[in-house]
Design an enzyme around this catalytic site. Structure first.
Site, short mmCIF file in Angstrom:
data_model
loop_
_atom_site.label_atom_id
_atom_site.label_comp_id
_atom_site.label_asym_id
_atom_site.label_seq_id
_atom_site.Cartn_x
_atom_site.Cartn_y
_atom_site.Cartn_z
N HIS A 1 12.07 -3.00 -10.10
CA HIS A 1 13.46 -3.00 -9.02
C HIS A 1 13.20 -3.72 -7.60
CE1 HIS A 1 12.16 0.70 -7.69
NE2 HIS A 1 13.11 0.49 -6.44
N ASP A 2 11.34 -3.54 -7.20
CA ASP A 2 11.06 -3.82 -6.02
C ASP A 2 9.75 -5.05 -6.31
OD1 ASP A 2 11.47 -1.58 -4.70
OD2 ASP A 2 10.26 -0.41 -4.90
N ASP B 1 15.10 9.92 -9.80
CA ASP B 1 14.25 9.45 -8.91
C ASP B 1 14.59 10.04 -7.39
OD1 ASP B 1 12.92 7.62 -6.59
OD2 ASP B 1 13.65 5.79 -8.06
N ASP C 1 9.27 8.74 -4.97
CA ASP C 1 9.55 7.41 -4.08
C ASP C 1 8.65 7.55 -3.23
OD1 ASP C 1 11.22 5.18 -3.62
OD2 ASP C 1 11.12 6.13 -1.82
N GLU D 1 5.42 7.41 -7.18
CA GLU D 1 5.04 5.92 -6.37
C GLU D 1 3.36 5.82 -6.19
OE1 GLU D 1 7.58 1.81 -4.75
OE2 GLU D 1 8.07 3.87 -3.71
O1 ISL Z 1 9.23 -3.75 -2.31
C1 ISL Z 1 8.70 -3.59 -1.01
C2 ISL Z 1 7.93 -3.68 0.30
O2 ISL Z 1 8.02 -4.92 -0.04
C3 ISL Z 1 7.77 -2.02 -1.88
O3 ISL Z 1 6.35 -1.79 -0.58
C4 ISL Z 1 8.59 -1.26 -1.45
O4 ISL Z 1 8.72 -0.58 0.05
C5 ISL Z 1 7.90 0.05 -1.89
O5 ISL Z 1 7.47 0.28 -2.87
C6 ISL Z 1 8.77 1.47 -1.71
O6 ISL Z 1 9.36 0.93 -2.58
C7 ISL Z 1 9.98 2.46 -2.71
O7 ISL Z 1 10.91 2.63 -1.49
C8 ISL Z 1 11.66 1.96 -0.50
C9 ISL Z 1 12.71 1.87 -1.19
O8 ISL Z 1 13.61 0.17 -0.69
C10 ISL Z 1 12.30 0.74 -2.72
O9 ISL Z 1 13.30 0.44 -3.35
C11 ISL Z 1 11.17 2.02 -4.04
O10 ISL Z 1 10.66 1.81 -4.96
C12 ISL Z 1 12.49 2.86 0.31
O11 ISL Z 1 12.81 3.88 -0.07
#
Ligand code: ISL
Ligand code: CA
Length: 554
Positions: A329-330, A104, A201, A256
């Protein structure tokens, strides 16, 4: 007619991806934190499931403000997870077992503890100053994903730096060619080790709008698409990244795709573009966001859900590829979100597995969903670990708001729903660890766990296994065309997948009731090939029943 012969074949299109959140997967040394050694122990399990590619959420050195999405050294391993030699062993074992490994990459921001940022904040003329966005005044009203302003004043030089996420996650300045070269070098470092690709990411955020237009704070969803994502130089960067880091290797890239829409997806993944292999979008995983956003959940409609899948498939026009996800995971657990995690947990998990594995795109299974793990309901906001919730809670308290509705919303929408430890057996801590884990195990581990699943031939796990094998045997389900049937139904999701070799009908009852269905094909011409019930319904679909029917050869 489209099929594998007209659509360009690729190993990453044919792959089933499995996402591991290492912190929560398996602890091998009893400190309560999942680690690389734990993953090595479970390779046999992954192989048994039949997946092709393992995606690890970040494993790099990190102070863990956002569980590894705040990287302090991209070419070293987080201490809690192990050492570089543990990593080499893991990569070797995964390859030995015929699978691939993707990592990642977090190129939009680093940790504030990264050497670059530590230098950058020292003085206005530090050589690393321009690695980040520094401004003497706040140039906009941008808000961070994790509450508050996205501009943080740094006392030392009295300037503001940009952080779209936590203030410990300063955004990198991709305008600076040195920053870009640093990232490409990191990518090559891992490719040279044999890593098979990256999930990238918040990729659509790396190019910033330097006019920094104000956003409408009441419409954060719009701000994401119009302001934060899809910046002016994004595609130039992606082409450069592809040329300089990816092209020499046989690897895959999965972005993403936050803020990407059907209208512009081909700019990212079009086969003629040489930018990205695939991305996953957010349209259906944000389907229940209300006017107040994520923590203001509302009901969602199946017709909307179906239209999202159809619109994306149409947008790709057989000229680009996406990842299919139902959780990660989000987001909350797929069965709690789109299924019924009570009475019909097993049937509805199997139904969602059927959807995941018969859509056009590379399916991505999130750890634990293959055994039907559910959301957790912690009874206090203090039990939550996620920086997003911690900050939001502080904000509510500071504003004197009643936290009770927030707790309710977090129970439904919070990211920790998906981050509770993997449930391996019914021993203490679900067999995840010998000691108290970093995040409390979902109490339902006594009945929902891997041991139970493996001992029961009718389990969700074996349904996933069967579907993965079935998809592999039938490239029609990978490359074949897609068409929604019965688009008006609020209860049944029905669609057809076909190519020159075969024709499949998929019927999914998204409800607790019996549902009629109608197909424009004589039922006698169809045979049932996969079902989630031992005794499938006849003329009606049973609650959460899922069928794959195949048109008989004439
Ligand atoms: O879960 C969210 C916020 O409410 C998503 O919008 C998330 O922030 C967004 O998908 C971005 O995610 C990625 O980058 C973030 C990290 O916290 C997440 O775990 C990751 O998947 C910052 O790096
Ligand atoms: Ca550990």
């Amino acid at each position: 007619m489209i099929n594998k012969f007209t659509m360009k074949a690729a190993w990453w299109k044919e792959s089933v991806i499995y996402q591991i959140y290492p912190r929560s997967f398996k602890d091998s040394n009893g400190d309560g934190i999942g680690d690389l050694g734990g993953i090595v122990q479970k390779i046999g399990y992954l192989k048994k499931l039949g997946i092709d590619v393992v995606w690890l959420s970040p494993i790099f050195k990190s102070p863990n403000d956002d569980n590894g999405y705040d990287v302090s050294d991209y070419c070293d391993i987080m201490e809690e997870f192990g050492t570089m030699s543990d990593f080499d062993r893991l990569l070797f074992e995964i390859h030995q077992n015929g699978m691939k490994l993707i990592l990642d990459l977090v190129p939009n921001h680093t940790s504030d503890e990264h050497r670059w940022f530590r230098e950058s904040r020292k003085s206005k003329d530090n050589p690393y100053r321009d690695y980040y966005y520094w401004r003497s005044e706040k140039p906009s009203n941008w808000t961070s994903f994790f509450s508050g302003s996205a501009w943080e004043l740094d006392e030392l030089t009295e300037e503001y730096y940009l952080h779209l996420f936590s203030k410990k996650q300063p955004d990198l300045n991709w305008e600076n060619p040195k920053v870009r070269q640093e990232i490409y070098q990191i990518m090559r470092f891992w490719f040279d080790k044999g890593v098979d690709g990256f999930r990238i990411d918040v990729l659509p955020f790396i190019s910033k709008r330097l006019d920094f237009p104000d956003i409408d704070p009441a419409n954060f969803a719009e701000a994401i698409v119009e302001v934060y994502a899809n910046g002016p130089r994004l595609h130039e960067y992606l082409r450069e990244m592809n040329q300089e880091a990816c092209a020499p290797y046989d690897i895959m890239t999965m972005g993403e795709g936050i803020g990407v829409k059907p209208e512009n997806v081909l700019e990212y993944v079009g086969e003629d573009r040489a930018e990205l292999n695939m991305l996953y979008h957010f349209d259906h995983v944000t389907i229940n966001y209300g006017p107040g956003g994520k923590y203001d959940p509302v009901d969602w409609k199946l017709t909307t859900f179906k239209k999202i899948f159809a619109d994306w498939d149409k947008a790709l026009q057989n000229r680009g590829w996406i990842t299919i996800v139902l959780d990660n995971h989000d987001f909350p657990r797929m069965v709690s979100r789109f299924g019924n995690d009570g009475e019909y947990r097993v049937a509805s998990s199997k139904l969602l597995a059927t959807l995941l594995l018969t859509m056009r795109g590379s399916p991505c299974i999130y750890q634990g969903s293959e055994i039907g793990m559910t959301n957790v309901k912690f009874d206090s906001l203090d039990a939550y670990d996620d920086v997003e919730v911690v900050n939001l809670y502080q904000e509510w308290l500071a504003a004197g708001k009643d936290p009770a509705p927030l707790l309710k919303a977090v129970q439904i929408q919070g990211r920790d729903n998906a981050r509770t430890p993997m449930q391996w057996n019914n021993k203490p801590y679900g067999g995840f660890s010998e000691s108290g884990p970093w995040l409390t195990v979902n109490p339902n581990f006594t009945s929902i766990n891997v041991d139970e699943a493996l001992a029961d031939p009718h389990s969700i796990f074996y349904h996933f296994q069967r579907l993965i094998a079935f998809r592999r045997r039938h490239p029609t389900l990978i490359y074949g065309d897609y068409e929604t049937l019965m688009p008006e139904s609020e209860h049944v999701y029905a669609y057809r997948r076909w190519d020159a070799d075969a024709e499949f009908y998929v019927l999914l009852n998204f409800s607790d009731d019996l549902q009629p269905f109608e197909l424009e094909v004589d039922p006698k011409e169809l045979e049932l090939v996969v079902s989630n019930y031992d005794l499938p319904g006849q003329d009606q679909l049973l609650p959460w029943e899922a069928r794959i029917l195949r048109k008989k050869a004439i």
